[in-house]
Design a protein around this motif. Structure first.
Motif, PDB file in Angstrom:
ATOM      1  N   PHE A  63       0.828  -1.208   0.000  1.00 48.48           N
ATOM      2  CA  PHE A  63       0.000   0.000   0.000  1.00 48.48           C
ATOM      3  C   PHE A  63       0.862   1.258   0.000  1.00 48.48           C
ATOM      4  O   PHE A  63       1.991   1.226   0.475  1.00 48.48           O
ATOM      5  CB  PHE A  63      -0.863   0.082   1.264  1.00 48.48           C
ATOM      6  N   PHE A  64       0.273   2.353  -0.501  1.00 43.57           N
ATOM      7  CA  PHE A  64       0.900   3.659  -0.261  1.00 43.57           C
ATOM      8  C   PHE A  64      -0.187   4.662   0.081  1.00 43.57           C
ATOM      9  O   PHE A  64      -1.356   4.438  -0.217  1.00 43.57           O
ATOM     10  CB  PHE A  64       1.712   4.137  -1.477  1.00 43.57           C
ATOM     11  N   TYR A  65       0.183   5.732   0.748  1.00 45.84           N
ATOM     12  CA  TYR A  65      -0.763   6.819   1.037  1.00 45.84           C
ATOM     13  C   TYR A  65      -0.025   8.143   1.005  1.00 45.84           C
ATOM     14  O   TYR A  65       1.187   8.211   1.249  1.00 45.84           O
ATOM     15  CB  TYR A  65      -1.458   6.637   2.404  1.00 45.84           C
ATOM     16  N   ILE A  66      -0.754   9.182   0.666  1.00 43.75           N
ATOM     17  CA  ILE A  66      -0.215  10.546   0.710  1.00 43.75           C
ATOM     18  C   ILE A  66      -1.319  11.378   1.338  1.00 43.75           C
ATOM     19  O   ILE A  66      -2.429  11.407   0.808  1.00 43.75           O
ATOM     20  CB  ILE A  66       0.076  11.091  -0.711  1.00 43.75           C
ATOM     21  N   GLY A  67      -1.056  12.000   2.468  1.00 47.50           N
ATOM     22  CA  GLY A  67      -2.155  12.742   3.075  1.00 47.50           C
ATOM     23  C   GLY A  67      -1.759  13.475   4.333  1.00 47.50           C
ATOM     24  O   GLY A  67      -0.637  13.340   4.832  1.00 47.50           O
ATOM     25  N   PRO A  68      -2.696  14.271   4.852  1.00 47.97           N
ATOM     26  CA  PRO A  68      -2.415  15.068   6.047  1.00 47.97           C
ATOM     27  C   PRO A  68      -2.454  14.232   7.328  1.00 47.97           C
ATOM     28  O   PRO A  68      -3.252  13.312   7.451  1.00 47.97           O
ATOM     29  CB  PRO A  68      -3.545  16.097   6.053  1.00 47.97           C
ATOM     30  N   MET A  69      -1.562  14.576   8.263  1.00 48.65           N
ATOM     31  CA  MET A  69      -1.502  13.947   9.592  1.00 48.65           C
ATOM     32  C   MET A  69      -1.507  15.097  10.605  1.00 48.65           C
ATOM     33  O   MET A  69      -1.110  16.222  10.263  1.00 48.65           O
ATOM     34  CB  MET A  69      -0.210  13.143   9.765  1.00 48.65           C
ATOM     35  N   PHE A  70      -1.892  14.791  11.839  1.00 49.38           N
ATOM     36  CA  PHE A  70      -2.065  15.854  12.834  1.00 49.38           C
ATOM     37  C   PHE A  70      -1.452  15.467  14.175  1.00 49.38           C
ATOM     38  O   PHE A  70      -1.745  14.381  14.685  1.00 49.38           O
ATOM     39  CB  PHE A  70      -3.563  16.127  13.038  1.00 49.38           C
ATOM     40  N   ARG A  71      -0.611  16.331  14.697  1.00 47.53           N
ATOM     41  CA  ARG A  71      -0.056  16.072  16.035  1.00 47.53           C
ATOM     42  C   ARG A  71      -0.031  17.384  16.812  1.00 47.53           C
ATOM     43  O   ARG A  71       0.413  18.405  16.286  1.00 47.53           O
ATOM     44  CB  ARG A  71       1.379  15.522  15.940  1.00 47.53           C
ATOM     45  N   GLY A  72      -0.499  17.334  18.053  1.00 49.14           N
ATOM     46  CA  GLY A  72      -0.531  18.543  18.869  1.00 49.14           C
ATOM     47  C   GLY A  72       0.833  18.836  19.458  1.00 49.14           C
ATOM     48  O   GLY A  72       1.021  18.726  20.661  1.00 49.14           O
ATOM     49  N   GLU A  73       1.788  19.187  18.590  1.00 53.79           N
ATOM     50  CA  GLU A  73       3.142  19.477  19.055  1.00 53.79           C
ATOM     51  C   GLU A  73       3.326  20.984  19.146  1.00 53.79           C
ATOM     52  O   GLU A  73       2.532  21.746  18.612  1.00 53.79           O
ATOM     53  CB  GLU A  73       4.174  18.945  18.047  1.00 53.79           C
ATOM     54  N   LYS A  77      10.085  25.314  13.107  1.00 52.93           N
ATOM     55  CA  LYS A  77      10.468  25.015  11.729  1.00 52.93           C
ATOM     56  C   LYS A  77      10.562  23.490  11.526  1.00 52.93           C
ATOM     57  O   LYS A  77      11.262  22.807  12.271  1.00 52.93           O
ATOM     58  CB  LYS A  77      11.822  25.645  11.449  1.00 52.93           C
ATOM     59  N   GLY A  78       9.826  22.986  10.551  1.00 51.15           N
ATOM     60  CA  GLY A  78       9.873  21.547  10.270  1.00 51.15           C
ATOM     61  C   GLY A  78       9.028  20.696  11.205  1.00 51.15           C
ATOM     62  O   GLY A  78       8.989  19.492  11.088  1.00 51.15           O
ATOM     63  N   ARG A  79       8.379  21.352  12.183  1.00 56.76           N
ATOM     64  CA  ARG A  79       7.505  20.588  13.075  1.00 56.76           C
ATOM     65  C   ARG A  79       6.154  21.304  13.123  1.00 56.76           C
ATOM     66  O   ARG A  79       6.035  22.399  13.686  1.00 56.76           O
ATOM     67  CB  ARG A  79       8.100  20.517  14.471  1.00 56.76           C
ATOM     68  N   LEU A  80       5.168  20.680  12.495  1.00 57.13           N
ATOM     69  CA  LEU A  80       3.875  21.336  12.320  1.00 57.13           C
ATOM     70  C   LEU A  80       2.779  20.532  12.998  1.00 57.13           C
ATOM     71  O   LEU A  80       2.957  19.349  13.281  1.00 57.13           O
ATOM     72  CB  LEU A  80       3.557  21.428  10.817  1.00 57.13           C
ATOM     73  N   ARG A  81       1.645  21.210  13.221  1.00 54.79           N
ATOM     74  CA  ARG A  81       0.510  20.461  13.784  1.00 54.79           C
ATOM     75  C   ARG A  81      -0.246  19.725  12.693  1.00 54.79           C
ATOM     76  O   ARG A  81      -0.818  18.691  12.937  1.00 54.79           O
ATOM     77  CB  ARG A  81      -0.409  21.421  14.529  1.00 54.79           C
ATOM     78  N   GLN A  82      -0.297  20.298  11.510  1.00 58.64           N
ATOM     79  CA  GLN A  82      -0.807  19.560  10.357  1.00 58.64           C
ATOM     80  C   GLN A  82       0.331  19.461   9.363  1.00 58.64           C
ATOM     81  O   GLN A  82       0.864  20.482   8.922  1.00 58.64           O
ATOM     82  CB  GLN A  82      -1.999  20.250   9.710  1.00 58.64           C
ATOM     83  N   PHE A  83       0.716  18.245   9.051  1.00 61.54           N
ATOM     84  CA  PHE A  83       1.777  18.038   8.078  1.00 61.54           C
ATOM     85  C   PHE A  83       1.337  16.921   7.145  1.00 61.54           C
ATOM     86  O   PHE A  83       0.242  16.376   7.303  1.00 61.54           O
ATOM     87  CB  PHE A  83       3.094  17.701   8.790  1.00 61.54           C
ATOM     88  N   HIS A  84       2.171  16.592   6.166  1.00 60.72           N
ATOM     89  CA  HIS A  84       1.764  15.586   5.186  1.00 60.72           C
ATOM     90  C   HIS A  84       2.822  14.499   5.074  1.00 60.72           C
ATOM     91  O   HIS A  84       4.010  14.796   5.094  1.00 60.72           O
ATOM     92  CB  HIS A  84       1.517  16.256   3.827  1.00 60.72           C
ATOM     93  N   GLN A  85       2.337  13.286   4.965  1.00 55.72           N
ATOM     94  CA  GLN A  85       3.273  12.162   4.828  1.00 55.72           C
ATOM     95  C   GLN A  85       3.024  11.423   3.519  1.00 55.72           C
ATOM     96  O   GLN A  85       1.895  11.333   3.044  1.00 55.72           O
ATOM     97  CB  GLN A  85       3.061  11.149   5.960  1.00 55.72           C
ATOM     98  N   ILE A  86       4.119  10.881   2.981  1.00 56.77           N
ATOM     99  CA  ILE A  86       4.007   9.863   1.944  1.00 56.77           C
ATOM    100  C   ILE A  86       4.407   8.583   2.659  1.00 56.77           C
ATOM    101  O   ILE A  86       5.494   8.503   3.232  1.00 56.77           O
ATOM    102  CB  ILE A  86       4.994  10.115   0.784  1.00 56.77           C
ATOM    103  N   GLY A  87       3.521   7.605   2.655  1.00 60.55           N
ATOM    104  CA  GLY A  87       3.816   6.381   3.397  1.00 60.55           C
ATOM    105  C   GLY A  87       3.669   5.151   2.539  1.00 60.55           C
ATOM    106  O   GLY A  87       2.931   5.146   1.541  1.00 60.55           O
TER     107      GLY A  87
END
Ligand code: HAM
Length: 382
Positions: A63-73, A77-87
């Motif tokens: 499988f692969f996915y490309i989409g938004p992920m969310f972490r309450g960090e 710079k380079g560390r966002l609450r909404q970011f995107h991963q290719i997995g």
């Protein structure tokens, strides 16, 4: 984008920062319901894999996915609450302990990063061993660190109780010293060692550079066997991990997979925003095709008509509605990074022409109004 909160609590580890501090929970009017924005994609892929009985119908699924992920960090710079991963995830219901699968996943990851022109990606790998190895190593680490507990930072004193593996990658200087003096290698079983040697050999044969880091454990608790992390330079600063992953067979059972099956599961995710920071790809400056300069600000009828005509013909255009000097309109065109400026002065109105100024070269030419769209399209295509 969101899942039952228990999916993450059950899979990522109660002691992981992602579950403890960063889950963004959604408010629900029903008491027995709880949802959270997904902090990563692996748990959802496994949930979906089992729900759709892929394990009963496929020998191996990729499988692969490309989409938004969310972490309450805390954002930086380079560390966002909404970011995107290719997995990428590979799951199989048969225990294909082929180290080639680990190598395949890693080769794909490094290939993608090369294609994205990431500056000097550095791959670190480690093996945490099988589930049984992990339990044994955990006891061993507790025994060893118990003798030095006072030398560990406050966080690690807690990690010692809840997940002793996390002491290994603590950044605190005192902890680093203690860890370096105690843990040269993780005491893996012969079978796990042999397997990890196979992964290394296959990677070397494939021409992939890597470094073994016995202290690499990763922040998510579901990993066994090979784990890895890729860091890069560029503009990343302290958030320099651009991708990570590993094996997570145990997760299949934790999420309700058939206990009679010895699953194989592994994958990686890379962060798109971090790739952009570490990449040498020239980022195109956003800009518009055309800015229309007006002289008669009380009556911009002709310019407004032309503006809409250009837009309807697929040309990205804008103009001012406020009374402004030629100079300030030109500086607005510059700010919008306009490729061309169109000027309709008295002469142009008389001659049914438009003056087209090329903002890159500074050259200007008169174009008949009836030919303006084809003229601009020709210019913009070059
Ligand atoms: P992870 O290490 O938590 O692993 O995240 C993977 C990548 O996502 C990181 O290396 C980073 O590039 C990006 N990333 C994570 N958090 C942030 C953030 N707050 N802002 C910007 N980028 C971020 C996982 O998520 C696992 N699911 C990987 C995996 C797949 N393991 C097996 N399969």
């Amino acid at each position: 984008v969101y899942e039952d909160i228990n999916l993450f609590k059950r899979s990522l580890g109660q002691t992981s920062d992602v579950v403890n501090k960063q889950l963004l929970e959604l408010a629900s009017s029903k008491e027995d319901e709880g949802y959270a924005l997904r902090p990563e994609g692996t748990a959802s892929v496994v949930r979906s894999y089992l729900e759709h009985s892929f394990d009963k119908n496929e020998t191996i699924s990729k499988f692969f996915y490309i989409g938004p992920m969310f972490r309450g960090e805390r954002p930086q710079k380079g560390r966002l609450r909404q970011f995107h991963q290719i997995g990428v995830e590979v799951i199989s219901p048969s225990e294909t302990m082929s180290h080639r699968l680990d190598a395949e996943v890693l080769i794909l990851c490094m290939h993608l990063l090369r294609e994205f022109k990431v500056k000097e990606p550095k791959l670190k790998i480690n093996s945490l061993g099988s589930k049984e190895d992990k339990e044994r190593i955990s006891l061993w680490l507790r025994g060893e660190f118990a003798k030095h507990k006072k030398e560990l930072c406050e966080d690690c004193q807690e990690r010692f109780e809840r997940n002793v593996f996390r002491v290994l990658d603590c950044k605190n200087e005192k902890c680093r010293k203690t860890v370096n003096s105690i843990v040269k290698d993780l005491p893996l079983s012969e079978k796990s060692k042999e397997y990890f040697n196979g992964v290394q050999k296959t990677l070397t044969e494939a021409g992939i550079d890597f470094r073994i880091d016995p202290h690499l454990v990763r922040g998510l608790d579901y990993y066994t066997h090979t784990v890895f992390e890729i860091t890069a330079g560029g503009e990343l600063g302290s958030q320099n991990a651009i991708g990570a992953g590993g094996n997570y067979e145990q997760l299949l059972h934790d999420l309700g997979g058939d206990l009679r099956i010895n699953y194989r599961a592994l994958g990686f995710a890379i962060g798109i925003e971090r790739i952009l920071l570490a990449s040498q790809i020239e980022k195109p400056m956003p800009g518009i095709d055309v800015f229309l300069v007006t002289f008669n600000c009380d009556d911009t009828r002709n310019e407004f008509k032309l503006l809409n005509f250009l837009r309807q013909n697929g040309i990205n255009a804008d103009m001012n509605y406020l009374l402004a000097s030629f100079k300030s309109q030109m500086s607005r065109a510059n700010r919008l990074n306009a490729r061309y400026v169109l000027i309709i002065g008295e002469d142009e109105v008389k001659n049914n022409t438009v003056a087209v100024k090329d903002m890159k070269t500074g050259t200007q030419e008169a174009v008949e109004i009836k030919n303006i769209v084809s003229n601009l399209k020709g210019k913009l295509a070059n």
